[in-house]
Design a protein around this motif. Structure first.
Motif, PDB file in Angstrom:
ATOM      1  N   GLN A  58       0.826  -1.200   0.000  1.00  0.00           N
ATOM      2  CA  GLN A  58       0.000   0.000   0.000  1.00  0.00           C
ATOM      3  C   GLN A  58       0.864   1.256   0.000  1.00  0.00           C
ATOM      4  O   GLN A  58       0.529   2.257  -0.626  1.00  0.00           O
ATOM      5  N   GLU A  59       1.998   1.199   0.712  1.00  0.00           N
ATOM      6  CA  GLU A  59       2.946   2.309   0.774  1.00  0.00           C
ATOM      7  C   GLU A  59       4.354   1.767   0.536  1.00  0.00           C
ATOM      8  O   GLU A  59       5.107   1.534   1.481  1.00  0.00           O
ATOM      9  N   PRO A  60       4.715   1.552  -0.736  1.00  0.00           N
ATOM     10  CA  PRO A  60       5.992   0.904  -1.051  1.00  0.00           C
ATOM     11  C   PRO A  60       7.213   1.585  -0.432  1.00  0.00           C
ATOM     12  O   PRO A  60       8.130   0.901   0.031  1.00  0.00           O
ATOM     13  N   LEU A  61       7.233   2.900  -0.411  1.00  0.00           N
ATOM     14  CA  LEU A  61       8.399   3.601   0.129  1.00  0.00           C
ATOM     15  C   LEU A  61       8.601   3.329   1.616  1.00  0.00           C
ATOM     16  O   LEU A  61       9.725   3.381   2.118  1.00  0.00           O
ATOM     17  N   ALA A  62       7.522   3.017   2.310  1.00  0.00           N
ATOM     18  CA  ALA A  62       7.619   2.718   3.739  1.00  0.00           C
ATOM     19  C   ALA A  62       7.728   1.223   4.010  1.00  0.00           C
ATOM     20  O   ALA A  62       8.341   0.804   4.994  1.00  0.00           O
ATOM     21  N   GLU A  63       7.152   0.401   3.125  1.00  0.00           N
ATOM     22  CA  GLU A  63       7.036  -1.026   3.408  1.00  0.00           C
ATOM     23  C   GLU A  63       8.166  -1.867   2.842  1.00  0.00           C
ATOM     24  O   GLU A  63       8.499  -2.915   3.409  1.00  0.00           O
ATOM     25  N   ILE A  64       8.753  -1.468   1.728  1.00  0.00           N
ATOM     26  CA  ILE A  64       9.813  -2.278   1.122  1.00  0.00           C
ATOM     27  C   ILE A  64      11.101  -2.086   1.910  1.00  0.00           C
ATOM     28  O   ILE A  64      11.628  -0.971   2.010  1.00  0.00           O
ATOM     29  N   GLN A  65      11.609  -3.177   2.472  1.00  0.00           N
ATOM     30  CA  GLN A  65      12.694  -3.093   3.443  1.00  0.00           C
ATOM     31  C   GLN A  65      14.080  -3.262   2.845  1.00  0.00           C
ATOM     32  O   GLN A  65      15.076  -3.097   3.562  1.00  0.00           O
ATOM     33  N   ASP A  66      14.171  -3.592   1.566  1.00  0.00           N
ATOM     34  CA  ASP A  66      15.495  -3.802   0.975  1.00  0.00           C
ATOM     35  C   ASP A  66      15.841  -2.710  -0.032  1.00  0.00           C
ATOM     36  O   ASP A  66      16.438  -2.973  -1.074  1.00  0.00           O
ATOM     37  N   GLN A  67      15.496  -1.466   0.291  1.00  0.00           N
ATOM     38  CA  GLN A  67      15.871  -0.353  -0.580  1.00  0.00           C
ATOM     39  C   GLN A  67      17.384  -0.174  -0.618  1.00  0.00           C
ATOM     40  O   GLN A  67      17.937   0.358  -1.581  1.00  0.00           O
ATOM     41  N   VAL A  68      18.042  -0.619   0.428  1.00  0.00           N
ATOM     42  CA  VAL A  68      19.496  -0.763   0.421  1.00  0.00           C
ATOM     43  C   VAL A  68      19.801  -2.205   0.789  1.00  0.00           C
ATOM     44  O   VAL A  68      19.242  -2.740   1.759  1.00  0.00           O
ATOM     45  N   GLY A  69      20.644  -2.838   0.009  1.00  0.00           N
ATOM     46  CA  GLY A  69      21.035  -4.214   0.278  1.00  0.00           C
ATOM     47  C   GLY A  69      22.530  -4.317   0.444  1.00  0.00           C
ATOM     48  O   GLY A  69      23.297  -3.703  -0.311  1.00  0.00           O
ATOM     49  N   ALA A  70      22.960  -5.082   1.450  1.00  0.00           N
ATOM     50  CA  ALA A  70      24.381  -5.312   1.690  1.00  0.00           C
ATOM     51  C   ALA A  70      24.650  -6.810   1.623  1.00  0.00           C
ATOM     52  O   ALA A  70      23.756  -7.634   1.864  1.00  0.00           O
TER      53      ALA A  70
END
Length: 204
Positions: free
Chosen positions: A60-72
């Motif tokens: 519903q809110e991708p910018l808040a919900e997607i947790q792998d916007q940075v991956g290490a």
């Protein structure tokens, strides 16, 4: 597009800071081949953000919900090193989620890897970044060299946008190469344990 601005202003420098932070935390640890971090590619973010589940948007809110916007990623030599690094990661970071990715059946072969969702440490956040653009979490993957090599090739072969799905024979071929990578990992880990005077089987 909001994500493109976030990608350029925050996620790219944040990835650099996370890589440096991880390197400092694990300085002196043996058998680490490389440590890397990068922001999620814009096209991949859009593809994930527009996914459907049961005919409805998954996020519903991708910018808040997607947790792998940075991956290490931490790439190790042997499977036993993946487990060895776990208490150090738990010490330096605040884990939100943790999972060993393995095929569903013992008779199947495919993707292997240890994934964490970790809170972003305040030490890596610049005061000059817009607060609303800073994600709360990042994904950390810990893999062996063989797991990393297989997953990179498999992703390139099987997930290019616009290409036809893999045929059953091609899928079997990928599973075969995964089995070979798993076998090589196990043999190297067993040999390492023998040479180091330890016992016990691999975790996968």
């Amino acid at each position: 597009m909001q994500y493109k601005e976030r990608y350029e202003k925050v996620l790219t420098p944040l990835a650099d800071e996370l890589r440096a932070y991880l390197s400092r935390c694990l300085e002196g640890q043996p058998r680490i081949d490389r440590i890397s971090a990068r922001p999620k590619d814009i096209d991949r973010f859009v593809a994930k953000a527009t996914k459907l589940a049961d005919g409805k948007p998954k996020y519903q809110e991708p910018l808040a919900e997607i947790q792998d916007q940075v991956g290490a990623r931490i790439i190790t030599y042997y499977q036993s090193d993946v487990a060895r690094l776990d208490p150090l990661i738990q010490q330096w970071f605040r884990p939100i989620e943790y999972r060993d990715h393995v095929p569903e059946s013992h008779w199947e072969f495919g993707y292997f890897g240890r994934h964490y969702i970790l809170a972003i440490p305040s030490d890596v956040i610049s005061a000059g970044w817009p607060k609303e653009m800073i994600p709360r979490f990042f994904e950390l993957q810990v893999k062996t060299l063989f797991e990393h090599a297989w997953s990179e090739a498999e992703h390139d072969l099987g997930y290019k946008p616009g290409e036809a799905p893999l045929t059953p024979q091609q899928t079997r071929s990928l599973a075969y190469t995964s089995a070979q990578a798993w076998g090589a990992d196990k043999m190297f880990d067993d040999l390492f344990r023998e040479r180091a005077g330890t016992t016990g089987g691999a975790t996968h």
